[in-house]
Design a protein around this motif. Sequence first.
Motif, PDB file in Angstrom:
ATOM      1  N   ALA A 201       0.834  -1.206   0.000  1.00  0.00           N
ATOM      2  CA  ALA A 201       0.000   0.000   0.000  1.00  0.00           C
ATOM      3  C   ALA A 201       0.865   1.249   0.000  1.00  0.00           C
ATOM      4  O   ALA A 201       0.552   2.245  -0.667  1.00  0.00           O
ATOM      5  N   LEU A 202       1.969   1.204   0.728  1.00  0.00           N
ATOM      6  CA  LEU A 202       2.906   2.329   0.746  1.00  0.00           C
ATOM      7  C   LEU A 202       3.490   2.559  -0.642  1.00  0.00           C
ATOM      8  O   LEU A 202       3.622   3.705  -1.089  1.00  0.00           O
ATOM      9  N   LEU A 203       3.820   1.497  -1.338  1.00  0.00           N
ATOM     10  CA  LEU A 203       4.355   1.625  -2.692  1.00  0.00           C
ATOM     11  C   LEU A 203       3.311   2.176  -3.659  1.00  0.00           C
ATOM     12  O   LEU A 203       3.624   2.991  -4.528  1.00  0.00           O
ATOM     13  N   ARG A 204       2.086   1.716  -3.510  1.00  0.00           N
ATOM     14  CA  ARG A 204       1.027   2.166  -4.427  1.00  0.00           C
ATOM     15  C   ARG A 204       0.689   3.634  -4.227  1.00  0.00           C
ATOM     16  O   ARG A 204       0.394   4.347  -5.185  1.00  0.00           O
ATOM     17  N   SER A 205       0.706   4.103  -2.996  1.00  0.00           N
ATOM     18  CA  SER A 205       0.284   5.479  -2.718  1.00  0.00           C
ATOM     19  C   SER A 205       1.230   6.496  -3.338  1.00  0.00           C
ATOM     20  O   SER A 205       0.790   7.512  -3.893  1.00  0.00           O
ATOM     21  N   GLY A 206       2.531   6.221  -3.249  1.00  0.00           N
ATOM     22  CA  GLY A 206       3.512   7.141  -3.815  1.00  0.00           C
ATOM     23  C   GLY A 206       3.522   8.503  -3.151  1.00  0.00           C
ATOM     24  O   GLY A 206       4.077   9.460  -3.688  1.00  0.00           O
ATOM     25  N   GLU A 207       2.919   8.621  -1.973  1.00  0.00           N
ATOM     26  CA  GLU A 207       2.810   9.919  -1.311  1.00  0.00           C
ATOM     27  C   GLU A 207       3.980  10.205  -0.373  1.00  0.00           C
ATOM     28  O   GLU A 207       4.341  11.363  -0.173  1.00  0.00           O
ATOM     29  N   ALA A 208       4.548   9.170   0.207  1.00  0.00           N
ATOM     30  CA  ALA A 208       5.623   9.374   1.175  1.00  0.00           C
ATOM     31  C   ALA A 208       6.936   9.719   0.471  1.00  0.00           C
ATOM     32  O   ALA A 208       7.174   9.302  -0.674  1.00  0.00           O
ATOM     33  N   PRO A 209       7.818  10.482   1.123  1.00  0.00           N
ATOM     34  CA  PRO A 209       9.134  10.774   0.548  1.00  0.00           C
ATOM     35  C   PRO A 209       9.907   9.461   0.338  1.00  0.00           C
ATOM     36  O   PRO A 209       9.740   8.510   1.108  1.00  0.00           O
ATOM     37  N   PRO A 210      10.744   9.395  -0.694  1.00  0.00           N
ATOM     38  CA  PRO A 210      11.490   8.164  -0.966  1.00  0.00           C
ATOM     39  C   PRO A 210      12.272   7.647   0.233  1.00  0.00           C
ATOM     40  O   PRO A 210      12.313   6.442   0.472  1.00  0.00           O
ATOM     41  N   ALA A 211      12.893   8.537   0.986  1.00  0.00           N
ATOM     42  CA  ALA A 211      13.686   8.093   2.144  1.00  0.00           C
ATOM     43  C   ALA A 211      12.797   7.385   3.163  1.00  0.00           C
ATOM     44  O   ALA A 211      13.216   6.398   3.776  1.00  0.00           O
ATOM     45  N   ARG A 212      11.589   7.874   3.339  1.00  0.00           N
ATOM     46  CA  ARG A 212      10.669   7.233   4.293  1.00  0.00           C
ATOM     47  C   ARG A 212      10.217   5.870   3.766  1.00  0.00           C
ATOM     48  O   ARG A 212      10.085   4.914   4.535  1.00  0.00           O
ATOM     49  N   ILE A 213       9.977   5.782   2.469  1.00  0.00           N
ATOM     50  CA  ILE A 213       9.569   4.506   1.883  1.00  0.00           C
ATOM     51  C   ILE A 213      10.684   3.476   2.062  1.00  0.00           C
ATOM     52  O   ILE A 213      10.425   2.324   2.438  1.00  0.00           O
ATOM     53  N   VAL A 214      11.917   3.880   1.788  1.00  0.00           N
ATOM     54  CA  VAL A 214      13.051   2.965   1.965  1.00  0.00           C
ATOM     55  C   VAL A 214      13.114   2.485   3.411  1.00  0.00           C
ATOM     56  O   VAL A 214      13.286   1.290   3.685  1.00  0.00           O
TER      57      VAL A 214
ATOM     58  N   ILE B 174      13.474   1.491  -5.001  1.00  0.00           N
ATOM     59  CA  ILE B 174      12.139   1.239  -4.465  1.00  0.00           C
ATOM     60  C   ILE B 174      11.298   0.453  -5.460  1.00  0.00           C
ATOM     61  O   ILE B 174      10.630  -0.526  -5.108  1.00  0.00           O
ATOM     62  N   GLU B 175      11.340   0.863  -6.706  1.00  0.00           N
ATOM     63  CA  GLU B 175      10.537   0.190  -7.737  1.00  0.00           C
ATOM     64  C   GLU B 175      10.991  -1.254  -7.926  1.00  0.00           C
ATOM     65  O   GLU B 175      10.167  -2.141  -8.192  1.00  0.00           O
ATOM     66  N   SER B 176      12.272  -1.511  -7.754  1.00  0.00           N
ATOM     67  CA  SER B 176      12.776  -2.875  -7.933  1.00  0.00           C
ATOM     68  C   SER B 176      12.247  -3.832  -6.864  1.00  0.00           C
ATOM     69  O   SER B 176      12.281  -5.054  -7.044  1.00  0.00           O
ATOM     70  N   CYS B 177      11.755  -3.283  -5.766  1.00  0.00           N
ATOM     71  CA  CYS B 177      11.229  -4.111  -4.673  1.00  0.00           C
ATOM     72  C   CYS B 177       9.773  -4.509  -4.896  1.00  0.00           C
ATOM     73  O   CYS B 177       9.277  -5.439  -4.238  1.00  0.00           O
ATOM     74  N   ARG B 178       9.091  -3.824  -5.788  1.00  0.00           N
ATOM     75  CA  ARG B 178       7.655  -4.037  -5.943  1.00  0.00           C
ATOM     76  C   ARG B 178       7.323  -5.486  -6.326  1.00  0.00           C
ATOM     77  O   ARG B 178       6.484  -6.145  -5.693  1.00  0.00           O
ATOM     78  N   ALA B 179       7.963  -6.004  -7.356  1.00  0.00           N
ATOM     79  CA  ALA B 179       7.636  -7.352  -7.853  1.00  0.00           C
ATOM     80  C   ALA B 179       7.949  -8.437  -6.825  1.00  0.00           C
ATOM     81  O   ALA B 179       7.099  -9.306  -6.576  1.00  0.00           O
ATOM     82  N   PRO B 180       9.133  -8.444  -6.192  1.00  0.00           N
ATOM     83  CA  PRO B 180       9.391  -9.501  -5.200  1.00  0.00           C
ATOM     84  C   PRO B 180       8.490  -9.413  -3.973  1.00  0.00           C
ATOM     85  O   PRO B 180       8.129 -10.441  -3.398  1.00  0.00           O
ATOM     86  N   LEU B 181       8.094  -8.205  -3.579  1.00  0.00           N
ATOM     87  CA  LEU B 181       7.165  -8.081  -2.456  1.00  0.00           C
ATOM     88  C   LEU B 181       5.791  -8.626  -2.829  1.00  0.00           C
ATOM     89  O   LEU B 181       5.139  -9.318  -2.037  1.00  0.00           O
ATOM     90  N   LEU B 182       5.349  -8.311  -4.034  1.00  0.00           N
ATOM     91  CA  LEU B 182       4.059  -8.821  -4.495  1.00  0.00           C
ATOM     92  C   LEU B 182       4.090 -10.338  -4.615  1.00  0.00           C
ATOM     93  O   LEU B 182       3.127 -11.026  -4.244  1.00  0.00           O
ATOM     94  N   ALA B 183       5.191 -10.883  -5.100  1.00  0.00           N
ATOM     95  CA  ALA B 183       5.318 -12.340  -5.223  1.00  0.00           C
ATOM     96  C   ALA B 183       5.261 -12.995  -3.841  1.00  0.00           C
ATOM     97  O   ALA B 183       4.638 -14.060  -3.668  1.00  0.00           O
ATOM     98  N   ALA B 184       5.901 -12.379  -2.847  1.00  0.00           N
ATOM     99  CA  ALA B 184       5.854 -12.919  -1.492  1.00  0.00           C
ATOM    100  C   ALA B 184       4.442 -12.867  -0.931  1.00  0.00           C
ATOM    101  O   ALA B 184       4.005 -13.800  -0.243  1.00  0.00           O
ATOM    102  N   ARG B 185       3.718 -11.806  -1.265  1.00  0.00           N
ATOM    103  CA  ARG B 185       2.324 -11.687  -0.794  1.00  0.00           C
ATOM    104  C   ARG B 185       1.453 -12.783  -1.402  1.00  0.00           C
ATOM    105  O   ARG B 185       0.529 -13.304  -0.746  1.00  0.00           O
ATOM    106  N   VAL B 186       1.726 -13.155  -2.624  1.00  0.00           N
ATOM    107  CA  VAL B 186       0.973 -14.239  -3.267  1.00  0.00           C
ATOM    108  C   VAL B 186       1.285 -15.568  -2.588  1.00  0.00           C
ATOM    109  O   VAL B 186       0.394 -16.413  -2.406  1.00  0.00           O
ATOM    110  N   ARG B 187       2.528 -15.765  -2.181  1.00  0.00           N
ATOM    111  CA  ARG B 187       2.921 -17.030  -1.557  1.00  0.00           C
ATOM    112  C   ARG B 187       2.459 -17.154  -0.108  1.00  0.00           C
ATOM    113  O   ARG B 187       2.175 -18.256   0.374  1.00  0.00           O
TER     114      ARG B 187
END
Length: 295
Positions: free
Chosen positions: A29-42, A128-141
């Motif tokens: 959800a944090l990745l989808r919102s895109g509202e937080a500063p990059p440093a906070r997302i990291v 940050i964007e590189s983390c999206r796919a592996p996080l989503l894959a983990a959520r599926v598993r």
Amino acid sequence: MPFRFRSSDTSVEEGFRRIACERLDEALALLRSGEAPPARIVHQLRRTCKAMRGLLRLVRPAFPAYQTENAAFRDIAAMLSGARDSAVLIETLDSLIDADEARQDWAMLRSHWAAPGHGAAGAMAEQIESCRAPLLAARVRAPTWALTARGEDAILPGLRKTYRQARQAMRALEAVSRTPAAAQASHAWRKHVKYHGQHIRLLSRLNPDLAKRRLTRTDRLGDLLGDRHDLDMLIARLPQDGGLLSDPAAAAQLAALAHQRAEALARKAARPGEALFAEKPSDFAANWAIPPRRR
């Protein structure tokens, strides 16, 4: 969502899956919102990876997929490590700098570490964007994760193991105190203390009063060891970048001050460490029995 098992969980396995899915949902959800500063997302994504690895360690002896899933979250965190290193170096250097004019030369080192910041936002966004796919894959598993044990047999072996590792790491650090090996030993102890604290949070409903006392101590100890780790990282970087200083003595002065602070933090960490890990692992684990109706 609170990072813990609930009394409403019908089994350890059900609670394990629920906690994993909730943490991953928050990260996505944090990745989808895109509202937080990059440093906070990291920062939040790194926290998610640490929390997930702590959760996995709790059930490790009963979780056949542990190695695969732990490696997945370790790799995601590694994607984000570069985004944080420069900031940590600068923050740690700032904590050492005071009004002493003899130390103004250190500002050159700070400028060097801050220089990559001009393009850091773009690089951080890519990480940050590189983390999206592996996080989503983990959520599926995660909803399919299965344990080979139930009740206490699913959690107490992992709880004992992490407690034992933290206890052993503390003793290992004592054995190499004030030697070049102390930095690595301190980092190892910090890692196990963090995992232990996560396990106490996860199981806090089983013994709320004890959990509250232990979490206060583990958080304090983790902060002390974290500050020590930041200083050790700066010390390790100085041989590489210290030559940038106009005065060669400035690098030695900075290293000496960092070592002095690190040793002071090590002394402060000794007392809470001894209090936390005085019991034998089997005696400690006995405090976290699961009521029969919730096994």
